[in-house]
Design a protein around this motif. Sequence first.
Motif, PDB file in Angstrom:
ATOM      1  N   GLU A 146      57.002  49.011  11.697  1.00 25.46           N
ATOM      2  CA  GLU A 146      58.040  50.011  11.981  1.00 25.46           C
ATOM      3  C   GLU A 146      59.180  49.382  12.796  1.00 25.46           C
ATOM      4  N   VAL A 147      58.812  48.603  13.804  1.00 21.25           N
ATOM      5  CA  VAL A 147      59.831  47.984  14.652  1.00 21.25           C
ATOM      6  C   VAL A 147      60.714  47.053  13.830  1.00 21.25           C
ATOM      7  N   GLN A 148      60.084  46.262  12.973  1.00 23.23           N
ATOM      8  CA  GLN A 148      60.858  45.340  12.139  1.00 23.23           C
ATOM      9  C   GLN A 148      61.809  46.106  11.216  1.00 23.23           C
ATOM     10  N   ARG A 149      61.290  47.166  10.597  1.00 23.96           N
ATOM     11  CA  ARG A 149      62.095  47.965   9.682  1.00 23.96           C
ATOM     12  C   ARG A 149      63.281  48.596  10.405  1.00 23.96           C
ATOM     13  N   ARG A 150      63.026  49.119  11.612  1.00 23.96           N
ATOM     14  CA  ARG A 150      64.113  49.786  12.339  1.00 23.96           C
ATOM     15  C   ARG A 150      65.112  48.765  12.884  1.00 23.96           C
ATOM     16  N   ALA A 151      64.640  47.564  13.211  1.00 20.55           N
ATOM     17  CA  ALA A 151      65.585  46.521  13.650  1.00 20.55           C
ATOM     18  C   ALA A 151      66.517  46.155  12.490  1.00 20.55           C
ATOM     19  N   PRO A 167      58.256  44.439  22.206  1.00 22.63           N
ATOM     20  CA  PRO A 167      58.268  43.208  21.380  1.00 22.63           C
ATOM     21  C   PRO A 167      58.477  41.962  22.242  1.00 22.63           C
ATOM     22  N   GLY A 168      57.443  41.625  22.982  1.00 24.28           N
ATOM     23  CA  GLY A 168      57.572  40.565  23.992  1.00 24.28           C
ATOM     24  C   GLY A 168      57.715  39.176  23.401  1.00 24.28           C
ATOM     25  N   THR A 169      57.084  38.952  22.239  1.00 26.90           N
ATOM     26  CA  THR A 169      57.183  37.618  21.634  1.00 26.90           C
ATOM     27  C   THR A 169      58.615  37.327  21.226  1.00 26.90           C
ATOM     28  N   THR A 170      59.287  38.347  20.702  1.00 26.00           N
ATOM     29  CA  THR A 170      60.686  38.165  20.307  1.00 26.00           C
ATOM     30  C   THR A 170      61.544  37.822  21.528  1.00 26.00           C
ATOM     31  N   ALA A 171      61.261  38.459  22.655  1.00 23.82           N
ATOM     32  CA  ALA A 171      61.988  38.130  23.890  1.00 23.82           C
ATOM     33  C   ALA A 171      61.737  36.678  24.296  1.00 23.82           C
ATOM     34  N   GLU A 190      68.082  36.168  29.474  1.00 24.29           N
ATOM     35  CA  GLU A 190      67.261  36.894  28.482  1.00 24.29           C
ATOM     36  C   GLU A 190      67.094  38.346  28.942  1.00 24.29           C
ATOM     37  N   VAL A 191      66.718  38.540  30.183  1.00 24.99           N
ATOM     38  CA  VAL A 191      66.453  39.905  30.655  1.00 24.99           C
ATOM     39  C   VAL A 191      67.762  40.644  30.959  1.00 24.99           C
ATOM     40  N   THR A 192      68.853  39.890  31.081  1.00 21.15           N
ATOM     41  CA  THR A 192      70.172  40.497  31.301  1.00 21.15           C
ATOM     42  C   THR A 192      70.710  41.124  30.020  1.00 21.15           C
ATOM     43  N   GLY A 193      70.334  40.569  28.886  1.00 16.99           N
ATOM     44  CA  GLY A 193      70.814  41.090  27.606  1.00 16.99           C
ATOM     45  C   GLY A 193      70.363  42.526  27.405  1.00 16.99           C
ATOM     46  N   THR A 194      71.265  43.373  26.938  1.00 17.14           N
ATOM     47  CA  THR A 194      70.916  44.778  26.712  1.00 17.14           C
ATOM     48  C   THR A 194      71.758  45.360  25.583  1.00 17.14           C
ATOM     49  N   PRO A 195      71.245  46.212  24.696  1.00 15.15           N
ATOM     50  CA  PRO A 195      69.827  46.605  24.676  1.00 15.15           C
ATOM     51  C   PRO A 195      68.952  45.574  23.965  1.00 15.15           C
ATOM     52  N   LYS A 196      67.740  45.438  24.443  1.00 12.48           N
ATOM     53  CA  LYS A 196      66.722  44.625  23.782  1.00 12.48           C
ATOM     54  C   LYS A 196      65.569  45.574  23.485  1.00 12.48           C
ATOM     55  N   PRO A 197      65.655  46.271  22.359  1.00 10.25           N
ATOM     56  CA  PRO A 197      64.763  47.414  22.103  1.00 10.25           C
ATOM     57  C   PRO A 197      63.293  47.157  22.433  1.00 10.25           C
ATOM     58  N   GLY A 198      62.777  47.934  23.366  1.00  5.58           N
ATOM     59  CA  GLY A 198      61.378  47.883  23.740  1.00  5.58           C
ATOM     60  C   GLY A 198      61.093  47.056  24.965  1.00  5.58           C
ATOM     61  N   ASN A 199      62.033  46.217  25.346  1.00  6.44           N
ATOM     62  CA  ASN A 199      61.777  45.340  26.487  1.00  6.44           C
ATOM     63  C   ASN A 199      62.533  45.781  27.724  1.00  6.44           C
ATOM     64  N   ALA A 252      70.929  38.563  19.152  1.00  6.94           N
ATOM     65  CA  ALA A 252      69.932  37.585  18.705  1.00  6.94           C
ATOM     66  C   ALA A 252      68.539  38.203  18.708  1.00  6.94           C
ATOM     67  N   PHE A 253      68.293  39.037  19.706  1.00 11.06           N
ATOM     68  CA  PHE A 253      66.999  39.709  19.801  1.00 11.06           C
ATOM     69  C   PHE A 253      66.762  40.606  18.597  1.00 11.06           C
ATOM     70  N   VAL A 254      67.747  41.424  18.281  1.00 12.68           N
ATOM     71  CA  VAL A 254      67.591  42.361  17.156  1.00 12.68           C
ATOM     72  C   VAL A 254      67.443  41.594  15.838  1.00 12.68           C
ATOM     73  N   GLU A 255      68.188  40.510  15.684  1.00 14.27           N
ATOM     74  CA  GLU A 255      68.080  39.710  14.462  1.00 14.27           C
ATOM     75  C   GLU A 255      66.677  39.107  14.305  1.00 14.27           C
ATOM     76  N   LEU A 256      66.146  38.568  15.394  1.00 13.35           N
ATOM     77  CA  LEU A 256      64.796  37.997  15.339  1.00 13.35           C
ATOM     78  C   LEU A 256      63.759  39.079  15.057  1.00 13.35           C
ATOM     79  N   LEU A 257      64.007  40.253  15.626  1.00 14.81           N
ATOM     80  CA  LEU A 257      63.080  41.372  15.456  1.00 14.81           C
ATOM     81  C   LEU A 257      63.056  41.822  13.987  1.00 14.81           C
ATOM     82  N   ALA A 258      64.219  41.785  13.363  1.00 19.35           N
ATOM     83  CA  ALA A 258      64.320  42.207  11.963  1.00 19.35           C
ATOM     84  C   ALA A 258      63.734  41.161  11.018  1.00 19.35           C
TER      85      ALA A 258
END
Lengths: 279, 279
Positions: free
Chosen positions: B229-234, B258-262, B17-26, B205-211
């Motif tokens: 805003e985060v959802q819209r930009r995702a 966006p820690g919950t999404t992570a 999970e933390v290896t994935g990049t970019p994970k916007p905000g995390n 997957a992170f960006v999709e969940l965020l959107a």
Amino acid sequence: MSDRTPVQNAELALLLEVTGTPKPGNVDRDREFSDLRFEHFMAGAVGARPGLERAGAGDRLGRAFERAVAGMADQSAGNTQFGALLVLAPLVAAASDGELTPDFVDSVVRGTTVDDAADFYRAFEHVDVAVDDPPDGLEPLDVRRGSDAVPVLEARGLTLFDVMEQSADVDGVAAEWAGQFERVFAAAERILADDGPVSERASRAFVELLAEERDTFVVTRNGPEAAEEVQRRAKAVLDGDEDAAELADDLVERDINPGTTADLVAGALFVALERGLVV
Amino acid sequence: MSDRTPVQNAELALLLEVTGTPKPGNVDRDREFSDLRFEHFMAGAVGARPGLERAGAGDRLGRAFERAVAGMADQSAGNTQFGALLVLAPLVAAASDGELTPDFVDSVVRGTTVDDAADFYRAFEHVDVAVDDPPDGLEPLDVRRGSDAVPVLEARGLTLFDVMEQSADVDGVAAEWAGQFERVFAAAERILADDGPVSERASRAFVELLAEERDTFVVTRNGPEAAEEVQRRAKAVLDGDEDAAELADDLVERDINPGTTADLVAGALFVALERGLVV
């Protein structure tokens, strides 16, 4: 002081080793190869855990190592941490016995048997490891023979310590086994005395070890001139005459991978964690 | 198929999970904060392992979670993976029972007791977790009260499932508990259907969940406008109208995390690994 067990610290040392950046020539957090990626080192560390647990529980050291390698290899990129596990297994065994000192680790490796040597040879069946051709007369003991070499080990009564001692001149990990893990313990003290994030300490320890001696994995794969160049340029980084990140990019580009030095860093991080390094 | 156990896959999921990049905000492989670094997530994952082992062994789920959090917190940066462990604990319990399906995970979480709820409250004593003020009338059940709230839980006969169900509207992890882990299982299938390195699949997957939905951790810490805003930009990233790396840099800069999404990505990676995702 953390509550982590030696086994947990060994796994964390594997993870922190690859987290350190830049580590010129090696996979790190910022550099990877298309077929050997950061994520494979994560899976390698998690997979190695059952073998490390055996080392911590006092199982036969060779067997613990062989199991750690089998688990490490349970990812799609092949060898990620063979040498690091060979460094870590005796250190974990010693730490779990409550005495992580050069003398005690020395007694652990000198206590290995012919069965441990056989396990070590079997471990080569799990992954391809780049090794030199054996010296004249030692062909029957070529590690690439895997378990086919076991009868020869038995006939000659060679323990795992004997095997490592025979390779100490050409393999930096074997040299640690034969020499009380001197460079590992020294690097651990430098990591503890250093400051800043652990990933940066790991990077600096890597460059210092690289400048100190030729990396034997580079000698094997790329030849002695390449190994000398790497050592010279690592010294230049320490002297401020070369940029570590540029050296890293150049070595990755040329597929020059000082893997033995990374193995020693993993061992040093383990000793440092056991001695109180705060993450 | 890998030989890794569910416990190993859970630990690996935390690492991937933390290896994935970019994970916007995390925090990810390329982005960290000075007081919350990549290395803390490595130590958090390794530290959580004994608690995950309890979940895998069928121990009481709340207790397994509380032990995982205690071990995760055994590093210097505080909370790294509280929510991810809350997602993973029931998934590991279900997978270790041989049935990692929405129905079976649902039966696992619905089987929790008042004792599990008490364990959950105790887990908040190990780390500071950003949470909303409780709704009117629920002040006695504020999680920040830790074990002081236990008599109230007992008096009201609230199980851990009850507690999560009450928070499902305001907490994305609680919503998974209350809703058969729907988003986690769906994201796992997308990760399996995706291709390329696992770290890139995790990022997508992170960006999709965020959107897909507002991140509730952002709502709590930064307010509903920031979450929108985060959802819209995702969504804009998915549409190719915004660059994920630029969004990542901007959110890190503004401490919008966006820690919950992570947390959901960690759960999705676990399910994907259990279903054969190759690393």
